[in-house]
Design a protein around this motif. Structure first.
Motif, PDB file in Angstrom:
ATOM      1  N   PRO A 191       0.801  -1.180  -0.051  1.00 54.22           N
ATOM      2  CA  PRO A 191      -0.154   0.248   0.071  1.00 54.22           C
ATOM      3  C   PRO A 191       0.872   0.962   0.176  1.00 54.22           C
ATOM      4  N   VAL A 192       0.076   2.373   0.246  1.00 53.26           N
ATOM      5  CA  VAL A 192       1.041   3.879  -0.083  1.00 53.26           C
ATOM      6  C   VAL A 192       0.055   4.609  -0.203  1.00 53.26           C
ATOM      7  N   TYR A 193       1.162   6.003   1.294  1.00 53.36           N
ATOM      8  CA  TYR A 193       0.128   5.982   2.309  1.00 53.36           C
ATOM      9  C   TYR A 193       0.268   7.439   1.641  1.00 53.36           C
ATOM     10  N   VAL A 194      -0.072   8.586   2.080  1.00 49.59           N
ATOM     11  CA  VAL A 194       0.481  10.262   2.200  1.00 49.59           C
ATOM     12  C   VAL A 194       0.482  11.095   3.423  1.00 49.59           C
ATOM     13  N   ILE A 195       1.155  11.876   3.577  1.00 52.30           N
ATOM     14  CA  ILE A 195       0.858  11.906   5.446  1.00 52.30           C
ATOM     15  C   ILE A 195       0.546  13.451   5.045  1.00 52.30           C
ATOM     16  N   ASP A 196       0.754  14.407   5.473  1.00 58.30           N
ATOM     17  CA  ASP A 196       0.464  15.886   5.993  1.00 58.30           C
ATOM     18  C   ASP A 196       1.249  16.622   6.593  1.00 58.30           C
ATOM     19  N   PHE A 238       0.556  13.564  10.092  1.00 61.01           N
ATOM     20  CA  PHE A 238      -0.959  13.252   9.769  1.00 61.01           C
ATOM     21  C   PHE A 238      -1.188  12.039   8.948  1.00 61.01           C
ATOM     22  N   VAL A 239      -1.519  11.110   8.744  1.00 62.53           N
ATOM     23  CA  VAL A 239      -1.537   9.799   7.682  1.00 62.53           C
ATOM     24  C   VAL A 239      -3.229  10.002   7.642  1.00 62.53           C
ATOM     25  N   ILE A 240      -3.508  10.008   6.059  1.00 60.06           N
ATOM     26  CA  ILE A 240      -4.758  10.692   6.099  1.00 60.06           C
ATOM     27  C   ILE A 240      -5.537  10.013   4.544  1.00 60.06           C
ATOM     28  N   LEU A 241      -3.956   8.954   4.151  1.00 52.02           N
ATOM     29  CA  LEU A 241      -5.014   8.583   2.638  1.00 52.02           C
ATOM     30  C   LEU A 241      -4.000   7.546   2.807  1.00 52.02           C
ATOM     31  N   ARG A 242      -4.977   5.691   2.840  1.00 49.20           N
ATOM     32  CA  ARG A 242      -4.232   4.645   2.196  1.00 49.20           C
ATOM     33  C   ARG A 242      -4.706   4.173   0.663  1.00 49.20           C
ATOM     34  N   TYR A 243      -3.869   4.035  -0.320  1.00 45.61           N
ATOM     35  CA  TYR A 243      -4.086   3.445  -1.283  1.00 45.61           C
ATOM     36  C   TYR A 243      -3.230   1.697  -1.680  1.00 45.61           C
ATOM     37  N   ALA A 244      -4.140   1.652  -2.073  1.00 45.39           N
ATOM     38  CA  ALA A 244      -4.840  -0.003  -1.999  1.00 45.39           C
ATOM     39  C   ALA A 244      -3.758  -0.070  -3.157  1.00 45.39           C
ATOM     40  N   PRO A 245      -2.838  -1.801  -3.115  1.00 48.31           N
ATOM     41  CA  PRO A 245      -1.926  -2.240  -3.268  1.00 48.31           C
ATOM     42  C   PRO A 245      -2.484  -2.536  -5.387  1.00 48.31           C
TER      43      PRO A 245
END
Length: 195
Positions: free
Chosen positions: A161-166, A170-177
């Motif tokens: 998975p890939v994440y976006v951190i502000d 704060f970890v705000i988004l998760r992208y599925a594999p």
């Protein structure tokens, strides 16, 4: 007798009906739009411009207390004043060709931000694959238990998975594999408009 119609005390029935009809139409227009907005809101509909391709984490995972360790030594600081957005991945140690491709894809995503690329960093948590392109935007971090706990469902059996951190941590988004990297770029580009 006064025959002036303007001084008549009884209103014309057709004008009364017309006035009532106008009042009902105003009532329907006002309360109908409120009801329609409520129905759209609670049905989950969102305007196209506010949709994200990733999974919005609710609540966002607070990683501000986590002090990530750089693979080269030292600490990685969140530094919210710099307004830096982060794209984070934590691949397993056994990852080879898939990780190399992911590193290339994320490098392309970073380059496509153009003049806003200075406000995005890629956090690679773990060992960087040998074929990964060199980029100034990537920070290689140690996979500490505290950092790994801040990434929801990081050990996804389907892949990485890939994440976006502000900027605040704060970890705000998760992208599925397997998510299309273009979707990550689109979502982060929207977030970059906020700075």
């Amino acid at each position: 007798m006064n025959s002036d119609p303007r001084l008549s005390t009884s209103p014309d029935p057709s004008q009364v009906r017309r006035g009532r009809l106008i009042l009902v139409l105003i009532f329907l227009l006002f309360f109908g739009t409120i009801a329609a907005a409520g129905i759209l809101r609670f049905s989950g509909w969102q305007p196209q411009g506010t949709k994200v391709h990733g999974e919005m984490l609710r609540p966002a995972v607070d990683a501000r207390a986590v002090v990530p360790k750089l693979a080269s030594g030292g600490n990685y600081a969140w530094q919210p004043a710099e307004r830096m957005w982060r794209i984070a991945v934590a691949p397993p140690a056994s990852c080879a060709a898939v990780c190399t491709q992911l590193a290339r894809d994320l490098d392309v995503v970073w380059q496509l931000f153009g003049n806003k690329a200075d406000h995005v960093e890629i956090l690679w948590i773990g060992t960087l694959p040998a074929g990964a392109p060199a980029t100034a935007a990537r920070r290689v971090l140690q996979p500490t238990p505290e950092l790994m706990r801040a990434l929801p469902r990081v050990d996804d059996p389907a892949g990485i998975p890939v994440y976006v951190i502000d900027p605040n941590g704060f970890v705000i988004l998760r992208y599925a594999p397997g998510t299309d990297p273009g979707f990550i770029r689109t979502d982060v580009a929207k977030l970059l408009k906020l700075i």
